[in-house]
Design an enzyme around this catalytic site. Sequence first.
Site, PDB file in Angstrom:
ATOM      1  N   LYS A  83       0.637  -1.537  -0.040  1.00  0.00           N
ATOM      2  CA  LYS A  83       0.172   0.087   0.620  1.00  0.00           C
ATOM      3  C   LYS A  83       0.997   1.390   0.367  1.00  0.00           C
ATOM      4  CE  LYS A  83      -3.948  -2.244   0.397  1.00  0.00           C
ATOM      5  NZ  LYS A  83      -4.514  -1.850  -0.872  1.00  0.00           N
TER       6      LYS A  83
ATOM      7  N   GLU B  36     -11.370  -1.882  -8.300  1.00  0.00           N
ATOM      8  CA  GLU B  36     -12.513  -2.431  -7.504  1.00  0.00           C
ATOM      9  C   GLU B  36     -13.438  -1.383  -6.617  1.00  0.00           C
ATOM     10  OE1 GLU B  36     -10.505  -1.751  -2.118  1.00  0.00           O
ATOM     11  OE2 GLU B  36      -9.042  -1.539  -3.937  1.00  0.00           O
TER      12      GLU B  36
ATOM     13  N   ASP C  82     -14.496  -6.952  -9.373  1.00  0.00           N
ATOM     14  CA  ASP C  82     -14.686  -8.545  -8.607  1.00  0.00           C
ATOM     15  C   ASP C  82     -16.103  -8.105  -8.077  1.00  0.00           C
ATOM     16  OD1 ASP C  82     -14.832  -8.754  -5.425  1.00  0.00           O
ATOM     17  OD2 ASP C  82     -13.514  -6.722  -5.098  1.00  0.00           O
TER      18      ASP C  82
ATOM     19  N   HIS D 170     -10.243  -8.284  -7.798  1.00  0.00           N
ATOM     20  CA  HIS D 170      -9.682  -7.341  -6.223  1.00  0.00           C
ATOM     21  C   HIS D 170     -10.965  -8.796  -5.882  1.00  0.00           C
ATOM     22  CE1 HIS D 170     -11.122  -5.716  -2.706  1.00  0.00           C
ATOM     23  NE2 HIS D 170     -10.171  -4.807  -2.931  1.00  0.00           N
TER      24      HIS D 170
END
Length: 416
Positions: free
Chosen positions: A218, A300, A323, A350
Site C-alpha cells: 500500500k 475495485e 470484483d 480484486h
Amino acid sequence: MADCFITRVSAIDKRYSLPPGAGSDAVHSNPEYSLAVTRLETGGPLAGTGITLTLGRGNRLVCDAIEILARPLIGREIEALMAEFGRVLRQLADDPAMRWLGPHKGVVHLALASITNACFDLWAKSRGVPLWKLLLDLSPDELVALLDLSYVEDVLTPEQAREIFAERWAGRTERESILKQGYPGYDTSVGWMAYEDQKVCELTKAALAKGFTAFKLKVGSPDHGRDLRRAQLLRECAGDRATLMFDANQQWNLFAATEMGRELAALRPLWIEEPTHPDDVLGHVKLTRELAPVKLAAGEHMPNRVVFKNFIEAGAIHFVQADAVRLAGISEFLTVSLLATRFGLPLVPHVGDMGQLHQHLVLFNRVALGQEIHFLEHIPHLRQHFLFPVEVEGGVYRTPQEPGASTDLVDLRPSA
C-alpha cells in the site's frame, strides 16, 4: 434433480474486527471487515449464501437494500430462475424506487451483489457441484442467459458473447490442467499502510517461505518519501525475482500519481493500482501515456459493467480488477470478463470476498475464456469465519471441491 424453491429471504449484518493495522490503506485507515449476507432458504436443508463486503458503518444500509430488492425471488424455483437470470437481474437493478439511489452503483449495487451471489450459491448446491464446475458445465446459450448486457451492446451483443464462449470451447481440454495445478496467488497482507517497516519485511519473508512470489504494498502516504522507502524495502526483502505491485487506493491526484509513478517505476512493478480517482477515465488515459511502460490496474471501485466498458475502450487500464462483491455479483463479473477478453486484457480480480468466490471464477475464466494465468489476490483475515475457507499451499489456490460458491459462514452453518 428435485425442484428447489426459495421460500424465505433474509439479510444478515456480520462484522469482524481485524488485527491492528490489518486492512489499512491510504484512504481506509481503520477498517472493520463486514459482510452484508443474503440468505436464501428453501424450506429444506439447502440454503444459498451470498456476500458483499463493506467496512463497518453502512453495512446495515446494504442489508436493508437486500431485504427490499430480493422480495421478487420468493417463490421462485432456482433452475427456472437461473435459466433467465440476466433478465431477472435487470428487473431487480431497475426497481423503480431503488434505482433512483444509484443507478447501478453504491448501496443498491452492493445489495445486488449479495443477492446474485446467493442465487449462484444455491444453484450450485442444488446440483451438488462447486461453482466452477457448475459454470463450466453450461452451454454458451445458458451462459449468455445469465448476463444482463444492457448498455454494453455497442461492444458486446448477446451474439458476440455467445461466439466468444463457442470459439474458445475447442481449447478447453488443455486448459483444464489448471484445475489440478491450482491457481497462483499473490499476497496483499504483507504490505498494509499502517504496518511498520520491520513488520513488512518479516511478513514478506514468511510469505516467501510459504511459496508466494508476488506481493502488493500500500502506498499513498502523505509522506512520499515513506512510500518510496517502503517500496525499496519490499524489493530488497522479496528479492529481484519477485513480482511487486503498488496500490495507492485512489489517494493521488494526477500530479502526484505522475510523480510517484515515475519514482516507483525503478522498482519494476507489475502494476500501479488505483493511482487516482476511480471515476477519472481521462486521467487514467493520461497516466497510461505519462507512466509507460509502467502498467495501471483498477476496478475495485468501478461499480458496474458500463464504467468498465468506458475504461477498457479508452485504453485507460492494463489490468482489469473486477470484483464479484463490488459489481452486481457473479453475473456482472462474467460480463466484465467477456469485455476484458474481447479487448485482449487480463482480468485479475480484486478480492473483497477474501478469494472465496473468485477462486471459482478465475478457474472459469481460464478454462472457458482462455484468460491468461496471472495471480489471484490472497487476503487471509476472515479465513476462520468461512465454513470452507480457501486453501492456499505453496502460494497456490487449491481447487475447491465442496458444492456451492464457498460463501457459507461458520456461524451461519447450514442445517443438517
